[in-house]
Design a protein around this motif. Structure first.
Motif, short mmCIF file in Angstrom:
data_model
loop_
_atom_site.label_atom_id
_atom_site.label_comp_id
_atom_site.label_asym_id
_atom_site.label_seq_id
_atom_site.Cartn_x
_atom_site.Cartn_y
_atom_site.Cartn_z
N ASP A 144 0.83 -1.21 0.00
CA ASP A 144 0.00 0.00 0.00
C ASP A 144 0.87 1.26 0.00
N ILE A 145 1.95 1.23 0.77
CA ILE A 145 2.86 2.37 0.81
C ILE A 145 3.49 2.60 -0.57
N PHE A 146 3.85 1.53 -1.23
CA PHE A 146 4.47 1.63 -2.55
C PHE A 146 3.51 2.24 -3.56
N LEU A 147 2.25 1.80 -3.54
CA LEU A 147 1.25 2.36 -4.45
C LEU A 147 0.99 3.83 -4.15
N THR A 148 0.95 4.16 -2.87
CA THR A 148 0.76 5.56 -2.48
C THR A 148 1.93 6.41 -2.96
N GLY A 149 3.14 5.86 -2.85
CA GLY A 149 4.32 6.57 -3.32
C GLY A 149 4.29 6.83 -4.82
N LEU A 150 3.82 5.83 -5.57
CA LEU A 150 3.70 6.01 -7.02
C LEU A 150 2.70 7.12 -7.35
N PHE A 151 1.60 7.12 -6.61
CA PHE A 151 0.57 8.13 -6.85
C PHE A 151 1.09 9.53 -6.51
N LEU A 152 1.77 9.65 -5.37
CA LEU A 152 2.32 10.95 -4.98
C LEU A 152 3.40 11.41 -5.95
N GLY A 153 4.16 10.47 -6.48
CA GLY A 153 5.17 10.83 -7.48
C GLY A 153 4.53 11.40 -8.73
N MET A 154 3.41 10.81 -9.14
CA MET A 154 2.70 11.32 -10.31
C MET A 154 2.15 12.72 -10.05
N ILE A 155 1.57 12.92 -8.85
CA ILE A 155 1.00 14.21 -8.52
C ILE A 155 2.10 15.28 -8.44
N SER A 156 3.25 14.92 -7.87
CA SER A 156 4.33 15.90 -7.70
C SER A 156 4.85 16.41 -9.03
N ALA A 157 4.68 15.62 -10.10
CA ALA A 157 5.14 16.06 -11.42
C ALA A 157 4.37 17.29 -11.89
#
Length: 243
Positions: free
Chosen positions: A158-171
């Motif tokens: 779950d943390i990994f998926l959240t990290g991927l999502f936050l990485g996309m948003i940060s772009a």
């Protein structure tokens, strides 16, 4: 002088969109016939179609807002085509603004330079193509990798998926914070983003408190419309303070 709203562009875009609509109807009919062949209840199928159609209204409102926003600079045909066929609202606006800034123009006025318009159109088009190629090639491998991670440790999955999502948003956050060096006026996009986040938070609280499940599909356009409406008083207030 080049006109982004030229009738010829309307004709081309209309032909493409009609083709996509016909293709969608074709697969809808095929799916309906296949469901009937499998013995699925007709009433269930009708309810599914109606509910699906209703819940597409919310995303359509957000897309319409994107078309209207981009049409000020790019005319109506190009944004209509992009956001009706394959484009995503968050991507199209960012790509168009970045390409325009690279050429020393903004999206605040209608672009009548054909070279600038063509460059923006190419950036918007080429930037979306990798997704068409990478998804069918790598999506199954990525899905298997995510499943393997979650099977070993659900929490870290779950943390990994959240990290991927936050990485996309940060772009996309770079565009919002790009002008903060210009002083208080440069913070206007940030203030508008905060207003949108607050509206989204309120929608989430209302969904939780009153069990309004339908609000899940309308929270995005509500937050967008609210932020757009609030952007005017926010801009006036900040400009007055900075002035």
């Amino acid at each position: 002088m080049f006109n982004p709203n030229d009738g010829f562009l309307y004709v081309i875009v209309t032909i493409v969109i009609l083709f996509v609509i016909i293709e969608s109807v074709f697969f809808l009919v095929k799916a309906w016939r296949r469901a009937k062949a499998l013995g699925m209840d007709k009433k269930l199928l009708q309810n599914t179609v109606v509910s699906s159609a209703i819940f597409t209204i919310a995303p359509a409102v957000a897309i319409l807002l994107g078309v209207i926003a981009l049409s000020k600079a790019l005319g109506f045909p190009l944004p209509w085509l992009r956001l009706s066929v394959i484009g995503a609202l968050t991507y199209e606006t960012t790509a168009a603004a970045t390409a325009a800034a690279a050429q020393g123009v903004t999206l605040g006025n209608l672009i009548t330079d054909p070279q600038v318009f063509a460059a923006i159109a190419w950036v918007m088009t080429l930037g979306i193509i990798p997704g068409l190629v990478l998804v069918p090639v790598f999506s199954k491998k990525i899905e298997k990798g995510l499943t393997r991670i979650k099977s070993k440790d659900q929490k870290w999955g779950d943390i990994f998926l959240t990290g991927l999502f936050l990485g996309m948003i940060s772009a996309f956050l770079g565009v919002i914070f790009a002008t903060i060096g210009q002083g208080l006026v440069g913070w206007i996009p940030v203030f508008v983003m905060i207003a949108s986040a607050i509206i989204m938070l309120i929608c989430g609280l209302l969904r939780k408190l009153f069990q309004w499940k339908w609000l899940e599909d309308y929270a995005l356009p509500i937050s967008m419309l609210g932020a757009m409406a609030l952007s005017l008083p926010i801009t006036n207030l900040v400009t007055a303070i900075a002035g």
